[in-house]
Design an enzyme around this catalytic site. Structure first.
Site, PDB file in Angstrom:
ATOM      1  N   ASP A  46       8.268   0.835  -7.490  1.00 30.80           N
ATOM      2  CA  ASP A  46       9.498   1.308  -6.842  1.00 30.80           C
ATOM      3  C   ASP A  46       9.740   0.553  -5.534  1.00 30.80           C
ATOM      4  OD1 ASP A  46       7.549   2.553  -5.333  1.00 30.80           O
ATOM      5  OD2 ASP A  46       8.262   4.600  -5.676  1.00 30.80           O
ATOM      6  N   SER A  47       8.823  -0.382  -5.198  1.00 36.87           N
ATOM      7  CA  SER A  47       9.075  -1.326  -4.098  1.00 36.87           C
ATOM      8  C   SER A  47      10.367  -2.088  -4.367  1.00 36.87           C
ATOM      9  CB  SER A  47       7.909  -2.315  -3.969  1.00 36.87           C
ATOM     10  OG  SER A  47       7.602  -2.898  -5.225  1.00 36.87           O
ATOM     11  N   LYS A 114       3.269   4.886 -13.481  1.00 37.54           N
ATOM     12  CA  LYS A 114       2.423   5.112 -12.300  1.00 37.54           C
ATOM     13  C   LYS A 114       2.984   6.302 -11.537  1.00 37.54           C
ATOM     14  CE  LYS A 114       2.218   2.201  -8.592  1.00 37.54           C
ATOM     15  NZ  LYS A 114       2.690   3.044  -7.474  1.00 37.54           N
ATOM     16  N   GLU A 116       2.366   8.723  -7.973  1.00 37.15           N
ATOM     17  CA  GLU A 116       1.702   8.826  -6.664  1.00 37.15           C
ATOM     18  C   GLU A 116       1.216  10.249  -6.402  1.00 37.15           C
ATOM     19  OE1 GLU A 116       4.028   7.322  -3.397  1.00 37.15           O
ATOM     20  OE2 GLU A 116       4.500   5.464  -4.454  1.00 37.15           O
ATOM     21  N   GLU A 184      -4.279   2.452  -1.943  1.00 37.29           N
ATOM     22  CA  GLU A 184      -3.415   1.690  -1.028  1.00 37.29           C
ATOM     23  C   GLU A 184      -3.806   1.922   0.426  1.00 37.29           C
ATOM     24  OE1 GLU A 184       0.770   1.671  -1.879  1.00 37.29           O
ATOM     25  OE2 GLU A 184       1.266   0.718   0.030  1.00 37.29           O
TER      26      GLU A 184
HETATM   27  O1  KIV Z   1       5.933   0.007  -5.528  1.00 41.11           O
HETATM   28  C1  KIV Z   1       5.015  -0.826  -5.659  1.00 41.11           C
HETATM   29  O2  KIV Z   1       5.251  -2.030  -5.804  1.00 41.11           O
HETATM   30  C2  KIV Z   1       3.646  -0.319  -5.639  1.00 41.11           C
HETATM   31  C3  KIV Z   1       2.499  -1.294  -5.598  1.00 41.11           C
HETATM   32  C4  KIV Z   1       2.534  -2.211  -4.451  1.00 41.11           C
HETATM   33  C5  KIV Z   1       1.195  -0.613  -5.773  1.00 41.11           C
HETATM   34  O3  KIV Z   1       3.458   0.851  -5.695  1.00 41.11           O
END
Ligand code: KIV
Length: 288
Positions: A46-47, A114, A116, A184
């Site tokens: 989500d980056s 993924k 969190e 992280e």
């Molecule tokens: O959002 C993302 O890119 C991430 C990774 C950097 C682990 O969660």
């Protein structure tokens, strides 16, 4: 190219103490190139909210946007395992909503999601998803979706007790069925201790070299995103300058008439050109 990476390959990496690589991608062509380069897991993180869409933080992105980018990435990948981030509030309200949204990501082409955090509710959600066959990558330590609650981009697990606390969260994730866990912004020694006490592989995002794998945001690796560079990110290229220089040169060439050249245009056949000239002459004569 070798066989498709699956949850089994990832666990084998851990068992054999073999390092593996995780890199983010948000579009088809980037996904294709990094897949061909041999990256093991491609993460639609989500980056993408920040680096590709220009939002201030990752909480701004929704499930519909993640779905579009997941489809684009999945179309470009043959070898790597494709994992998509479940965005903020896409799994927090009810378990059935979590199932529906995770299902959308799988239908879009992801091989897993993924998630969190490791609160009791999140552990319940992860257990449910893994029980219905959706592989889940956990994520503890600094968790960007909790940014407002954490109060800043702060290193986690800085004390002995805090390290044990993260290990406890990771153990709960492991019991809930995750196939790997992102750590992280955790001190290297803490991440090493946590990694040694888990059966599933850990993925370092600024957690040092003793984790089973490393993950970075591709825009940091390529030198494309320049607004913020985390201490732990390594830049391997200068895409920002490459894009700037190409655009600058193109702009100049267009304005100086140097683009397009003879090789970059289509030509009419001789006969058609003759007809066109005749037509033009006739029009000019009828105006006289
Ligand atoms: O959002 C993302 O890119 C991430 C990774 C950097 C682990 O969660």
């Amino acid at each position: 190219m070798s066989k498709k990476i699956t949850v089994n390959t990832i666990q084998k990496f851990k068992n054999n103490k073999e390092k593996f690589s995780v890199l983010t991608a948000y579009d088809y062509s980037t996904a294709k190139y990094i897949d061909e380069a041999g990256i093991d897991i491609i993460l639609i993180g989500d980056s993408l909210a920040m680096v590709a869409l220009g939002y201030e933080n990752t909480n701004a992105i929704g499930i519909e946007e993640m779905e579009i980018f997941t489809k684009a990435v999945a179309r470009g990948v043959n070898h790597a395992m494709v994992i998509t981030d479940m965005p903020f509030l896409s799994y927090h309200k009810t378990e059935s909503e979590a199932v529906e949204n995770a299902g959308k990501m799988i239908k879009a082409g992801a091989n897993g999601v993924k998630i969190e955090g490791a609160t009791d509710y999140i552990i319940k959600v992860i257990k449910h998803l893994t029980e219905i066959g959706i592989p889940v990558m956990g994520h503890v330590g600094f968790t960007p979706q909790f940014l407002n609650a954490i109060g800043g981009y702060n290193i986690q697990g800085k004390s002995y007790e805090a390290t044990l606390d993260i290990l406890e969260q990771a153990k709960k994730l492991e019991q809930a069925g995750v196939f790997s866990i992102v750590l992280e912004m955790v001190p290297e020694e803490s991440a090493q201790y946590i990694t040694e006490h888990l059966t599933v592989p850990t993925i370092s995002c600024g957690a040092g070299k003793y984790c089973s794998a490393q993950v970075l945001v591709s825009d940091d690796v390529f030198g494309k995103y320049s607004e913020f560079k985390p201490k732990f990110a390594r830049q391997y290229g200068d895409m920002k300058s490459l894009i700037f220089n190409c655009a600058k040169q193109y702009n100049e060439d267009v304005k100086n008439g140097k683009f397009p050249s003879e090789q970059e245009v289509f030509r009419l056949k001789e006969e058609e050109l003759k007809q066109l000239k005749l037509h033009k002459d006739n029009q000019t004569n009828s105006l006289r």
